[in-house]
Write a protein that holds these residues in place. Sequence first.
Motif: not given
Lengths: 310, 310
Positions: A95-103, A17-20
């Motif tokens: 809230l984000v998934t662990a994958e999104v947080l890592a990204a 996602a752009d935000r990520v």
Amino acid sequence: MTVNGRPQAPLMTNTHADRVKEVARLAGRPSRLRRREFLAEGPQAVREALRLHLARHADGQDGVVVDVYATADALERHPDIADLSHQDGVPAVRLVTAEVLAAMSSTVTPQGFIAVCRFVDVPLEAVLSAAPRLVAVLVEVRDPGNAGTIIRAADSAGADAVILTGASVDPYNPKTVRSTVGSLFHLPLVLGVDLDGLPERLRDAGMTVLAADGYGSTSLDDLQDASAQRRFAVAGEARTDDARTDGSPVHLEDAGAWLFGNEAQGLPAEATAAADARVAVPIYGSAESLNVGTAATVCLYASARAQRVR
Amino acid sequence: MTVNGRPQAPLMTNTHADRVKEVARLAGRPSRLRRREFLAEGPQAVREALRLHLARHADGQDGVVVDVYATADALERHPDIADLSHQDGVPAVRLVTAEVLAAMSSTVTPQGFIAVCRFVDVPLEAVLSAAPRLVAVLVEVRDPGNAGTIIRAADSAGADAVILTGASVDPYNPKTVRSTVGSLFHLPLVLGVDLDGLPERLRDAGMTVLAADGYGSTSLDDLQDASAQRRFAVAGEARTDDARTDGSPVHLEDAGAWLFGNEAQGLPAEATAAADARVAVPIYGSAESLNVGTAATVCLYASARAQRVR
């Protein structure tokens, strides 16, 4: 979906996602400078960012935290941060998934929390006009970890501010933010200051300017001894090495600004020349020099102690 | 080809040579443990390794340096190291290309020098039998940089030894060696010590055992005040918090062993329970805790200062 009666955004699952990508870009200086925002990663940094945000909000000032991202797991592990995030004026946690947080993260272990924060530095004038008692000045300190260590040590020693000259490391880089363990949000930072004229401005603000210099002619030990002697009213001659170049005494218990220099080159000659004293941390063993973070810790604690026990 | 009348091996140019791979493998623990050798990288570390080697050689002891590799450029930039390497009993420097040095090195900037060194640690008994005055004990300190900072700070403070418990980081890993900036070769290291029974052994060797503990009931400030008062013979009551659990006083100027704990968990309960005092470094500002390297620096310097000014 609502939390504590407030609507909550849906779980973010798309690592592309752009935000990520926008959040991740804050690990780089160009994006930070353009947006005047930076990343606080991990529970300690995010907690301190939220606390500062709330304190400012209560004072009617602009907040610090723009967005908070967390995994559900991390929020569960740190209920105090969840509580902070539910207060008035605080942006709701996304809230984000662990994958999104890592990204989003610049670190391999973001520990479940990232906050996007506004720059927190203040103008030099704001620090100087507040009658500071203890200030650390980083003159071309380049290592992110060293800068973080000194900011944390300055916070621990109760310093009123940390000032960084223009050629110093950017304290908003993720490695420095991380190594301050939240202290970045505890005391005013001044950035991009020109060394030229700074010692005079510090002196005009009532501070003695002390250059931390391994080759300095004044021993920190002697300054501490003289200070303790004054404290305990022990009779004795003033030490000749405990004086400014003009002969007036340097007292560790007075308001003081410490200048700390570059890891390899130390302080530039113009900085040591403009200081009231060049102070060496004694080396009792065989080490040839001290790490700048270690030297700063010893100097700032020596000043803090002398000032507290007056 | 000869240098100072000694035959010199030809320039090493093959980055895939077995010898290059063997040196590079010392960045890993299995290879280090098997060969009981480690890497010293950069001019400062190699210089200090050579100095220790020469001092031991002069005493008829086994040397420390097994091999030295350097680029011609680096040798030219550091003529003092070239001089050291020409002394009797020192292995001749093997000239390598920058590419070979990079292939041997664990760091991106080996700065032209690598030495393969024998393990330098000593048995605990060797330290305890030498009437030590100041010792740092690392109890499960895991971060290589923190361990290096503490070893360098202990050296600066004139400590007699650094002791690492078994669960601590391996100080021979390249990151720790690098962050000691040569101090690894200045003071005895003891490795793999069992915490169980250690406080008693330190006490039997005449040392007060001080647990550095943010939650400790004794303030380092109070210990320093009491020490300064004794020094300046200021009349006053002994402070109640300046005492062992059995009521006998703890004096900072006495021989002392400091226990420093893990970055996240601090000291285990059995360590703090077995210490003569649990000593907290005061935090004057808003920081929640001190980095273990910072705390160790303040504690070791406080002891060194109290011991020197007796």
